[in-house]
Write a protein that holds these residues in place. Structure first.
Motif, PDB file in Angstrom:
ATOM      1  N   UNK A 169       0.818  -1.213   0.000  1.00 10.77           N
ATOM      2  CA  UNK A 169       0.000   0.000   0.000  1.00 10.77           C
ATOM      3  C   UNK A 169       0.850   1.260   0.000  1.00 10.77           C
ATOM      4  N   UNK A 170       1.931   1.292   0.747  1.00 12.82           N
ATOM      5  CA  UNK A 170       2.723   2.515   0.859  1.00 12.82           C
ATOM      6  C   UNK A 170       4.179   2.151   1.071  1.00 12.82           C
ATOM      7  N   UNK A 171       5.026   3.166   1.134  1.00 11.19           N
ATOM      8  CA  UNK A 171       6.431   2.957   1.427  1.00 11.19           C
ATOM      9  C   UNK A 171       7.090   1.977   0.465  1.00 11.19           C
ATOM     10  N   UNK A 172       8.051   1.225   0.990  1.00 11.39           N
ATOM     11  CA  UNK A 172       8.768   0.254   0.170  1.00 11.39           C
ATOM     12  C   UNK A 172       7.850  -0.862  -0.304  1.00 11.39           C
ATOM     13  N   UNK A 173       6.918  -1.295   0.529  1.00 10.66           N
ATOM     14  CA  UNK A 173       5.987  -2.354   0.119  1.00 10.66           C
ATOM     15  C   UNK A 173       5.177  -1.909  -1.097  1.00 10.66           C
ATOM     16  N   UNK A 174       4.764  -0.655  -1.132  1.00 10.65           N
ATOM     17  CA  UNK A 174       4.000  -0.160  -2.267  1.00 10.65           C
ATOM     18  C   UNK A 174       4.885   0.184  -3.454  1.00 10.65           C
ATOM     19  N   UNK A 175       6.010   0.860  -3.194  1.00  9.15           N
ATOM     20  CA  UNK A 175       6.877   1.276  -4.276  1.00  9.15           C
ATOM     21  C   UNK A 175       7.517   0.113  -5.020  1.00  9.15           C
ATOM     22  N   UNK A 176       7.730  -1.007  -4.310  1.00  3.17           N
ATOM     23  CA  UNK A 176       8.350  -2.186  -4.914  1.00  3.17           C
ATOM     24  C   UNK A 176       7.341  -3.299  -5.178  1.00  3.17           C
TER      25      UNK A 176
END
Length: 605
Positions: A169-176
């Motif tokens: 959804x956000x941060x590294x989890x979302x960006x990657x």
């Protein structure tokens, strides 16, 4: 009798013939249709969720992983051993599922209960144990940096996700997300007429997502997070000094970078949250709702949000003046307490005459009035100069994406054309004076300030910031560009003087590793004195032949007060942790008088 017997036999043979004809039709003529329908009823394809890729720090420490969770699901109807099952789970009754649906009786069953429940539910068609993958963060870092996952929503399901699939959804989890997301598999499941599973067969195994190794150093990351948390005492000193209410928690960010490569070694933000909170099932909705409604915005990553940069922006103005020839390394102006233009008076942060100084002294002492004079005396006049400032700021890395693999917002650089298009007004010379010292509408993110300082520290070699060191076995190469300029040495020397004799000397003059830096305090319109944004940016070692690894740190505190009072000590703690030096108790400056209220344009160091 004979005729009636014949009639009966005829009737019997006719019925048998009809049955035989129907049987032939079903078995031969319509075999394919009913065979396909039968297989469709009792053999179905089910997706197999693929594990998300794991996340490690640069040294291989596991930050994000997957674990197998087991849920007990119920379809309704009679249940054997019901009382014993309810007692094991601590429940009084089974939940009632909607017609034709399953309901989770208990999610995340404790490992100790699973063997017993497997025995009690064996052979029960309406009560069974279901395995699923759950995201797990054994070493969670700042939640808004790492990000979190949630089950796919209706739109994502339409886009190809499974309803039980986790989505960043956000941060590294979302960006990657595209890197971490695996490829789902499939299995054939055979069930009998009562819906009980007979057997299953994997026809396509799932492919896990790719593992990601970050540039972050977990130990330095935790040191940065601790520096943010421990800053509350310094924040309170400033609040008490101005008679302001005390904060319950700090709001800010610290970013540490290798200036040679742009690798982000630490990115901490406060306040924060534990990303495990979103990974749990059942989801703790009340806790998440409190996070969303928290006025301190713990879901925000302040390292990539724009704020007034205050005196850190003076390095941009210094560079523009020198590169354009509007000032020279030897240009001297007296650092007066105030600078008057027509009916307007703009003040320095110090209420005394600090004497004559060059651009290096202006950087070291953060002299507002030196910049007012230099900008006002520039040949084109101060109104057009704002476009030169904006152009140089963009070259140095402000107002555009930094290259990070996470969502970020860019800073803002005002120009004459922007003001005309937005307000249908001309740009006034006094507005340039405010922009020159990092006030007014100019905005920058801590990440942008880090890239700008990296550019100066590396004499124009500008790295793109990045958080990913390698994906699987594939390394990520640094992206470096060259910013034009010939006066990097003057900026570096001014930053060094800040530490040896200027606004940061009381904390870092005797620091075991020679560093350079700049304090910054951005007054915010409508906010009382003491609620300024606090900045410090610094790097070291300043000697390129020093064998110790280089580090660049930017510390920012929203409404934190003076940069030298809260941001500088926090940055110093991160530097100490990185170089593993023990600085003891820093020398404290003599008590300064409480300054008189000044206009927002009079930025403090």
């Amino acid at each position: 009798m004979n005729s009636r017997l014949l009639l009966l036999l005829l009737l019997v043979y006719t019925v048998l013939g009809l049955y035989g004809l129907r049987l032939w039709q079903l078995q031969v003529v319509e075999y394919e249709r009913y065979s396909t329908q039968s297989r469709g009823n009792y053999v179905r394809t089910e997706p197999i969720t693929a594990p998300r890729g794991r996340i490690f720090d640069r040294n291989g420490k596991l930050i994000a992983d997957n674990r197998m969770a087991v849920d007990l699901v119920y379809q309704g109807g009679e249940v054997e051993f019901k009382e014993r099952i309810l007692a094991l789970l601590g429940l009084s009754e089974l939940p009632k599922p909607e017609r034709g649906q399953e309901v989770i009786v208990k999610a995340n069953l404790p490992e100790g209960l699973i063997p017993t429940l497997a025995e009690l539910t064996a052979g029960q068609k309406n009560l069974r144990l279901v395995e699923r993958l759950e995201r797990n963060y054994p070493r969670p870092i700042s939640g808004s940096v790492l990000g979190y996952v949630q089950l796919a929503n209706a739109l994502q399901v339409k886009q190809g996700y499974d309803p039980d699939e986790l989505v960043g959804v956000s941060g590294l989890e979302g960006g990657l997300e595209n890197t971490l997301r695996g490829t789902r598999g499939a299995r054939l499941v055979e069930v009998n007429a009562r819906g009980e599973r007979i057997r299953s067969q994997v026809i396509r195994p799932p492919l896990p997502g790719k593992d990601v190794y970050l540039t972050l150093d977990y130990d330095l990351q935790k040191a940065a997070e601790k520096a943010l948390a421990d800053s509350l005492e310094d924040l309170h000193k400033g609040r008490k000094r101005y008679g302001l209410p005390l904060d319950q928690k700090p709001k800010g960010a610290i970013i540490a970078v290798d200036p040679r490569t742009g690798e982000v070694l630490a990115m901490a933000t406060a306040p924060t949250f534990d990303p495990n909170l979103f990974a749990r099932r059942p989801t703790p909705r009340e806790e998440i709702q409190r996070l969303i409604q928290d006025p301190d915005k713990p879901l925000f990553n302040r390292a990539v949000l724009p704020y007034a940069p205050g005196s850190t922006f003076k390095l941009v103005t210094s560079s523009m003046l020198l590169e354009k020839g509007y000032a020279t390394p030897g240009t001297i102006y007296t650092c007066t307490a105030a600078f008057t233009v027509g009916r307007f008076t703009m003040r320095n942060w110090a209420h005394r005459n600090m004497g004559p100084m060059t651009v290096k002294g202006a950087i070291a002492n953060s002299c507002n009035t030196w910049y007012f004079q230099a900008v006002w005396n520039a040949p084109p006049g101060s109104a057009p100069l704002v476009d030169d400032i904006a152009a140089r700021a963009k070259e140095m890395g402000i107002g555009r994406p930094t290259g990070l693999e996470i969502p970020e917002r860019s800073g803002f650089l005002p120009t004459r054309a922007w003001k005309r298009a937005t307000f249908d007004e001309p740009w006034y010379p006094g507005e340039t004076l405010s922009v020159a010292i990092g006030q007014g509408p100019v905005l920058a993110t801590p990440a942008e300030i880090a890239r700008m300082l990296s550019t100066i520290a590396m004499s124009g070699r500008q790295p793109e910031l990045h958080l990913v060191k390698r994906i699987g076995d594939t390394p990520i190469s640094p992206r470096i560009s060259q910013v034009p300029g010939t006066h990097w040495a003057e900026l570096q020397e001014g930053l060094r003087q800040t530490v040896t004799e200027g606004t940061a000397s009381f904390q870092l003059k005797d620091f075991p590793v020679p560093t350079a830096g700049k304090t910054g305090t951005a007054e915010i319109p409508g906010k009382r004195m003491g609620l300024s944004h606090a900045w410090y940016m610094g790097y070291g070692p300043v000697d390129p032949n020093d064998p110790r690894p280089p580090l660049l740190v930017v510390a920012f505190f929203e409404n934190g007060g003076e940069g030298s009072g809260v941001a500088l000590p926090a940055a110093k703690k991160v530097m100490s942790a990185f170089w593993k030096v023990n600085t003891g108790s820093p020398a404290q400056p003599s008590p300064a008088p409480i300054p008189q209220p000044t206009p927002p344009s009079a930025a403090r160091p």
